[in-house]
Enzyme design. Structure first.
Site, mmCIF file in Angstrom:
data_model
loop_
_atom_site.group_PDB
_atom_site.id
_atom_site.type_symbol
_atom_site.label_atom_id
_atom_site.label_comp_id
_atom_site.label_asym_id
_atom_site.label_seq_id
_atom_site.Cartn_x
_atom_site.Cartn_y
_atom_site.Cartn_z
ATOM 1 N N SER A 67 0.857 -1.189 0.000
ATOM 2 C CA SER A 67 0.000 0.000 0.000
ATOM 3 C C SER A 67 0.889 1.233 0.000
ATOM 4 C CB SER A 67 -0.877 -0.016 1.267
ATOM 5 O OG SER A 67 -1.501 1.228 1.486
ATOM 6 N N TYR A 109 -2.916 -1.236 10.237
ATOM 7 C CA TYR A 109 -2.742 -1.290 8.791
ATOM 8 C C TYR A 109 -1.372 -0.765 8.385
ATOM 9 C CZ TYR A 109 -4.282 -1.219 3.893
ATOM 10 O OH TYR A 109 -4.417 -1.461 2.542
#
Length: 261
Positions: free
Chosen positions: A152, A165
């Protein structure tokens, strides 16, 4: 003098005859990868948590490819082992793995629950290791393969309210390099695909917020959020023979977001 290229063919990018596991390949970006791989010639095995498989099944079969499913929880190691066993039982081999499945939780640090942090790390990072490790054993015995871990923009930055995350996606990069160093000698290439801000149903609460949407868009040199179509070409490349000498790298497909201040 370097020997010139004698032959080049777009067949280098073909996935014809390949079998790919795509975790979470029944929804959102995972479905995009699954359909693109089917178009490139691969058969699919999709481990999934939610029950909505009809759409991806229809799309994959429309390309003349096979798709099989196994429902379960990736935080369960016995399920991870069953994925590998079932894929081999169904197809006889595993050529490609995309560790795509992920979850997130947003909450202020004052109240962020420990169990949510653990869940996010379990699915986004730990499952990536456990499944990757099991699949790598199969690939090593069968002459090679491709492992693609989904990172990401938060593999390189951090945002507020999502500690699990950010930690997990940073870890994905380290894990990718670990696998690249350990299993590269078995003709297994491991790389990370790191999407930027992609408009999907799952993040519509963010993209529909004008303040947040404009804040992000203003930082992207491309001047727009991405779409699933922006990612699948890189995914197919990483899964194909065209990337046989690429190992241990993280490729950001983010419109330039991570290059700007």
């Amino acid at each position: 003098m370097t020997e010139p290229i004698k032959e080049f063919s777009l067949d280098l990018f073909s996935l014809k005859g390949k079998t790919a596991i795509i975790t979470g390949g029944n929804t959102n970006l995972g479905m995009g990868y699954a359909v693109a791989f089917a178009k490139a010639g691969a058969d699919l095995f999709i481990p999934h948590f939610t029950g909505d498989i009809d759409e991806v099944k229809e799309k994959v079969e429309a390309e003349g490819r096979k798709v099989k499913f196994l429902r379960g929880d990736l935080s369960d190691k016995s399920y991870v082992r069953e994925i590998v066993k079932s894929c081999i039982s169904g197809y006889g081999k595993i050529d490609i793995l995309i560790n795509n499945a992920g979850v997130n939780h947003f909450e202020d640090f004052r109240t962020f629950p420990d169990e949510k942090f653990e869940q996010v790390v379990d699915i986004n990072l730990n499952a990536c290791y456990y499944l990757g490790n099991e699949v790598a054993k199969v690939m090593a015995d069968n002459g090679g393969g491709k492992i693609i871990n989904i990172g990401s923009v938060l593999s390189f930055t951090a945002d507020v309210m999502c500690p699990g995350y950010a930690a997990a996606k940073h870890g994905v990069i380290g894990l990718t390099r670990y696998f690249a160093n350990n299993v590269g000698k078995y003709n297994i290439q491991t790389n990370a695909l790191c999407p930027g801000f992609i408009k999907t149903e799952i993040n519509s609460d963010l993209s529909d917020n004008p303040e947040f949407y404009n804040k992000i868009t203003n930082r992207i040199p491309a001047g727009r959020w991405g779409t699933p179509e922006d990612l699948v070409g890189t995914a197919v490349f990483l899964a194909s023979r065209a990337s046989d000498y690429l190992n241990g790298w993280a490729i950001s497909v983010d419109g330039g977001f991570s290059t700007t201040l």
